[in-house]
Motif scaffolding. Structure first.
Motif, mmCIF file in Angstrom:
data_model
loop_
_atom_site.group_PDB
_atom_site.id
_atom_site.type_symbol
_atom_site.label_atom_id
_atom_site.label_comp_id
_atom_site.label_asym_id
_atom_site.label_seq_id
_atom_site.Cartn_x
_atom_site.Cartn_y
_atom_site.Cartn_z
ATOM 1 N N UNK A 39 91.987 10.672 58.628
ATOM 2 C CA UNK A 39 92.362 11.877 58.358
ATOM 3 C C UNK A 39 92.148 12.892 59.566
ATOM 4 N N UNK A 40 93.091 13.797 60.026
ATOM 5 C CA UNK A 40 93.067 14.480 61.123
ATOM 6 C C UNK A 40 92.386 15.930 61.063
ATOM 7 N N UNK A 41 91.182 15.733 60.676
ATOM 8 C CA UNK A 41 90.379 16.767 60.437
ATOM 9 C C UNK A 41 90.113 17.685 61.828
ATOM 10 N N UNK A 42 90.238 16.863 62.764
ATOM 11 C CA UNK A 42 89.886 17.523 64.163
ATOM 12 C C UNK A 42 90.882 18.229 64.679
ATOM 13 N N UNK A 43 92.150 18.344 64.168
ATOM 14 C CA UNK A 43 93.383 19.138 64.652
ATOM 15 C C UNK A 43 93.842 20.137 63.790
ATOM 16 N N UNK A 44 93.168 20.270 62.455
ATOM 17 C CA UNK A 44 93.789 21.117 61.491
ATOM 18 C C UNK A 44 93.707 22.311 61.709
ATOM 19 N N UNK A 45 94.341 23.310 60.810
ATOM 20 C CA UNK A 45 94.670 24.669 61.316
ATOM 21 C C UNK A 45 93.097 25.607 61.195
ATOM 22 N N UNK A 46 93.393 26.670 61.799
ATOM 23 C CA UNK A 46 92.187 27.683 62.100
ATOM 24 C C UNK A 46 91.504 27.918 60.619
ATOM 25 N N UNK A 47 92.123 28.161 59.719
ATOM 26 C CA UNK A 47 91.361 28.634 58.462
ATOM 27 C C UNK A 47 90.577 27.380 57.841
ATOM 28 N N UNK A 48 90.896 26.184 58.394
ATOM 29 C CA UNK A 48 90.103 24.997 57.938
ATOM 30 C C UNK A 48 88.631 25.188 58.811
ATOM 31 N N UNK A 49 88.689 25.465 59.807
ATOM 32 C CA UNK A 49 87.503 25.517 60.836
ATOM 33 C C UNK A 49 86.883 26.918 60.556
ATOM 34 N N UNK B 70 96.700 9.390 82.046
ATOM 35 C CA UNK B 70 95.308 9.020 81.902
ATOM 36 C C UNK B 70 94.890 7.583 82.601
ATOM 37 N N UNK B 71 94.051 7.428 83.263
ATOM 38 C CA UNK B 71 93.815 5.718 83.903
ATOM 39 C C UNK B 71 93.491 4.981 82.709
ATOM 40 N N UNK B 72 94.128 3.994 82.619
ATOM 41 C CA UNK B 72 93.972 2.869 81.571
ATOM 42 C C UNK B 72 92.533 2.131 81.963
ATOM 43 N N UNK B 73 91.494 2.808 81.697
ATOM 44 C CA UNK B 73 89.916 2.323 81.967
ATOM 45 C C UNK B 73 89.302 1.996 80.714
ATOM 46 N N UNK B 74 89.965 2.175 79.721
ATOM 47 C CA UNK B 74 89.539 1.960 78.205
ATOM 48 C C UNK B 74 88.643 2.877 77.443
ATOM 49 N N UNK B 75 88.801 4.107 77.918
ATOM 50 C CA UNK B 75 87.706 5.181 77.166
ATOM 51 C C UNK B 75 88.623 6.562 77.589
ATOM 52 N N UNK B 76 88.265 7.345 76.445
ATOM 53 C CA UNK B 76 88.832 8.838 76.788
ATOM 54 C C UNK B 76 88.164 9.755 75.874
ATOM 55 N N UNK B 77 87.573 10.756 76.369
ATOM 56 C CA UNK B 77 86.848 11.875 75.761
ATOM 57 C C UNK B 77 87.510 13.227 75.765
ATOM 58 N N UNK B 78 87.355 13.810 74.661
ATOM 59 C CA UNK B 78 87.854 15.326 74.635
ATOM 60 C C UNK B 78 87.378 15.990 73.636
ATOM 61 N N UNK B 79 87.717 17.264 73.737
ATOM 62 C CA UNK B 79 87.196 18.416 72.875
ATOM 63 C C UNK B 79 88.574 18.819 72.100
ATOM 64 N N UNK B 80 88.613 18.532 70.821
ATOM 65 C CA UNK B 80 89.841 18.823 70.216
ATOM 66 C C UNK B 80 89.986 20.316 70.052
ATOM 67 N N UNK B 81 91.155 20.775 70.068
ATOM 68 C CA UNK B 81 91.863 22.160 69.841
ATOM 69 C C UNK B 81 92.457 21.949 68.526
ATOM 70 N N UNK B 82 92.798 23.181 67.964
ATOM 71 C CA UNK B 82 93.422 23.541 66.748
ATOM 72 C C UNK B 82 94.907 23.441 67.075
ATOM 73 N N UNK B 83 95.944 22.338 66.218
ATOM 74 C CA UNK B 83 96.953 22.191 66.722
ATOM 75 C C UNK B 83 98.023 23.306 66.382
ATOM 76 N N UNK B 84 99.019 23.561 67.044
ATOM 77 C CA UNK B 84 100.117 24.387 66.834
ATOM 78 C C UNK B 84 100.722 24.278 65.447
ATOM 79 N N UNK B 85 101.186 25.111 64.667
ATOM 80 C CA UNK B 85 102.219 24.955 63.631
ATOM 81 C C UNK B 85 103.773 24.087 64.430
ATOM 82 N N UNK B 86 104.171 23.268 63.570
ATOM 83 C CA UNK B 86 103.808 22.710 62.346
ATOM 84 C C UNK B 86 103.007 21.618 62.368
#
Length: 734
Positions: free
Chosen positions: A199-209, A151-167
């Motif tokens: 707290x990594x709420x944004x990548x927790x498992x599907x059951x959380x969402x 990613x360009x070192x421009x001082x900003x990054x925006x993304x839409x979080x996805x559910x992380x894989x196990x583990x």
């Protein structure tokens, strides 16, 4: 503390072709480089501790011919925001996946922190594993996965979080690292910028969402079961001050919680209803636990029995505890694992706070004892711990406080007033230590316009940080104020006032009857405060020359001096000269009127007189704030009824009422009395004893109330009060 900082090594130049390696604490090696100006650079490593970290710098891989230095490792929460990756709209990050919280997330950083044109954005996770409170209990930061590469070192990054894989989705606490894309994924101890741990709420498992509240409840219950198996740390934590004024004045034992600071707008995310919180500076002795105390806009302590925003103790002290490195002593991270994530499970992501507050109840202030304050100011004037005031104008170096049992020494240096030159003195430096700790000295700068802080005779810079952890003690420096906090709970505040130093020494109850020096004995007996080093007693109303003799007796020796002598002036005036200058004679003829008038006349300076007046008024405000306060303890509302009032100090009144269809049994109003008990402890049972069963139950209730009210108070157990609202129809049908 997370590492990755590129810093310049001062005081030495290197060959441009040199290979630089830096070794921290004799064990962690990072690779550095030489810039175009022949300055050597090191990269700080990931650490599990705060404070000054010794390091060596080498010019070859053989790690010999080294130079030594020190690097300050800082708690991420205390780090200047310019040096961190910022999570924009932090609340959205922490609640991501709960109802009505989703979409994109954004982070920003200062591009100069990472030497690269392109960067990788990595997620690192933290956990603690092993048997709690055993040698197998370990802390671990580890690379999980990359959000983006190149990613360009421009001082900003925006993304839409996805559910992380196990583990990976099992990791619930972590931080984001921004590092050069030239490094492989997860490369350790390389130049990088980090976010705070969160707290990594944004990548927790599907059951959380799918159902965040149900997911969080399961986690909350699991935590509840774990807590029941762990040692009870509550009994060894320090008690909270009763009022906000006490909490802010007791600077030797408590310091502002950066997450709820009155002077920064009272943004109290985890303590709604509070305007200011403080934390106990020192962790508890055995379990390294912490204490947090929160207060509302009236200055009253907020309790968890009344509010989700109440004061809470911590299994892991947020600021960590020496020797650090292992749970639950890892600064910040251990606290997150045992006290903050569980708050999310039980209170923020679900509504099950009763689980959390069962294990983290507020400590009220029934056993809190405020410290005593000794004070030196102006020309100079002294107010002892037992409130005896006198003036001593000696020129030299003297013992302000000697507490041999605790190993605490506080020494003061005075010098003659100049501009104009008059026969009067001022405090110009203070040096202190406790036990085998570092020596901290605070002194006037050469132009008398600022304060210099020295650690073991070397200057400390507070240009980037206001707080430093130093082997169990801490130093806080802000503007023209320096506070030194010792493990015993003693605190020394040093302030700059009109080209002079003003000092407040705060000592907790443990120092009673074990103190001597110019600030007295601290035993609540003002008649024996002025005892010379050779045990001669002087009265507070002694004449000026007698008091001068008393003060001179507390001159120190070179062998016991804590001061630094790094100039010809200091060497000639204090090191090679008598510690008490026998040739200097102050003005004795002037009447001992008000401090400010005396200083104005002696110094011929209205500015100094006004500074003395301001200093005295400030001290008296501290004395008033630290007056003991009586607390009667918390009382619950009656069952099927309501309570009005959440203040439980002497003079406070609580009122009680019942819901419709119920009748109050007992007084509708109770007042906190001077003996620490609530008024109207006797039960009013008229009209209740209607039938054998109800009457017997009421009698048992009355006896229970009397027994419980006579128990010794437990600061974590509220008064159990049997006042109740009875169902009118049920009562009479009985």
């Amino acid at each position: 503390m997370f590492g990755g900082t590129d810093f310049v090594v001062l005081g030495v130049s290197f060959n441009n072709i040199s290979n630089i390696f830096c070794r921290f604490k004799k064990e962690i090696v990072t690779e550095g480089y030489v810039d175009d100006e022949k300055r050597g650079h090191c990269t700080s490593p990931l650490l599990y501790e705060t404070g000054w970290i010794p390091f060596e710098i080498f010019t070859n891989k053989g790690l010999n011919n080294s130079r030594q230095g020190a690097w300050l490792s800082v708690h991420t929460g205390k780090l200047d925001s310019k040096l961190k990756v910022q999570l924009e709209n932090a609340t959205k990050w922490q609640y991501y996946g709960t109802p009505n919280t989703g979409g994109s997330l954004k982070m920003t950083w200062n591009v100069s922190l990472v030497r690269a044109e392109a960067v990788n954005l990595e997620l690192w996770g933290y956990r603690e594993q092993g048997v709690p409170y055993s040698d197998s209990w370990k802390a671990e930061w580890t690379y999980l996965y990359s959000l983006e590469r190149g990613h360009p070192n421009n001082g900003t990054f925006t993304f839409i979080p996805k559910v992380a894989e196990k583990p990976y989705s099992d990791w619930e606490l972590g931080a984001i690292r921004v590092s050069s894309s030239t490094y492989p994924d997860g490369a350790s101890n390389v130049n990088a910028a980090w976010s705070e741990d969160h707290a990594l709420a944004w990548h927790l498992e599907e059951s959380y969402r799918e159902d965040s509240a149900a997911w969080a409840l399961k986690k909350c219950v699991t935590w509840d079961q774990l807590e029941k198996t762990l040692p009870n740390f509550l009994s060894e934590t320090i008690d909270c001050p009763c009022t906000l004024a006490q909490a802010r004045a007791d600077t030797g034992r408590f310091h502002t919680d950066y997450g709820c600071d009155l002077e920064k707008g009272s943004v109290c995310t985890y303590h709604p209803g509070s305007v200011h919180c403080v934390r106990a500076i020192q962790a508890s002795s055995e379990y390294a636990a912490g204490q947090q105390c929160c207060y509302d806009s009236t200055g009253a302590q907020v309790l968890t029995f009344d509010s989700i925003g109440g004061s809470t103790p911590d299994r892991g002290h947020d600021w960590g505890s020496p020797p650090y490195k292992k749970p639950p002593r890892v600064p910040g991270s251990s606290h997150w694992v045992y006290d903050v994530l569980s708050f999310y499970y039980c209170c923020l992501w679900s509504e099950n706070c009763h689980y959390y507050f069962t294990h983290r109840p507020s400590s009220d202030c029934r056993t809190y004892k405020p410290p005593k304050a000794g004070f030196v100011f102006g020309d100079p004037h002294f107010i002892t711990f037992d409130n005896v005031s006198y003036t001593f104008n000696g020129k030299g170096e003297y013992s302000l406080v000697v507490a041999a049992e605790k190993g605490l020494l506080v020494q003061g240096r005075t010098e003659q007033l100049t501009e104009p030159l008059v026969n009067a003195t001022k405090l110009s430096a203070v040096a202190m230590k406790e036990g085998n700790s570092d020596v901290i000295e605070v002194r006037l700068s050469r132009l008398f316009s600022s304060l210099e802080v020295l650690r073991n005779q070397a200057p400390l810079s507070f240009s980037e940080q206001t707080w430093m952890d130093l082997d169990g003690k801490a130093v806080f420096s802000y503007l023209c104020n320096v506070t030194v906090m010792f493990p015993s709970g003693a605190g020394v505040e040093v302030r700059l006032r009109e080209r002079t130093i003003v000092v407040t020494v705060l000592l907790p109850e443990d120092f009673r009857n074990s103190v001597e020096g110019l600030l007295g004995n601290m035993n609540d007996d003002p008649t024996d405060d002025l005892i010379s080093r050779d045990k001669e007693i002087f009265l507070a109303n002694s004449n000026a020359e007698e008091l001068f003799s008393f003060g001179a007796s507390w001159a120190i020796l070179n062998e016991s001096s804590l001061f630094t002598y790094d100039s010809a002036f200091l060497l000639d005036t204090y090191f090679y000269a008598p510690k008490h200058n026998p040739y200097f004679r102050p003005v004795f003829e002037l009447p001992r009127s008000q401090f400010c008038k005396y200083d104005t006349l002696v110094s011929r300076s209205a500015d100094l007189g006004n500074a003395t007046r301001h200093s005295f008024n400030s001290h008296m405000s501290v004395v008033v704030a630290l007056e003991p306060v009586v607390s009667c303890g918390w009382i619950p509302p009656p069952k099927n009824g309501k309570k009005e009032g959440t203040t439980y100090l002497q003079g406070s009144t609580l009122t009680f009422s019942c819901d419709a269809g119920y009748t109050l049994q007992g007084a509708a109003e109770r007042k906190c009395q001077s003996d620490g008990r609530w008024s109207d402890t006797e039960m009013n049972v008229v009209g209740i004893a209607v039938g054998t069963v109800v009457g017997a139950l009421v009698l048992i209730t009355v006896i229970t109330a009397i027994v419980l009210q006579t128990r010794k108070p437990n600061r974590y157990r509220p008064w159990i009060w049997t006042r109740s609202c009875m169902n009118t129809e049920l009562l009479y049908s009985s």
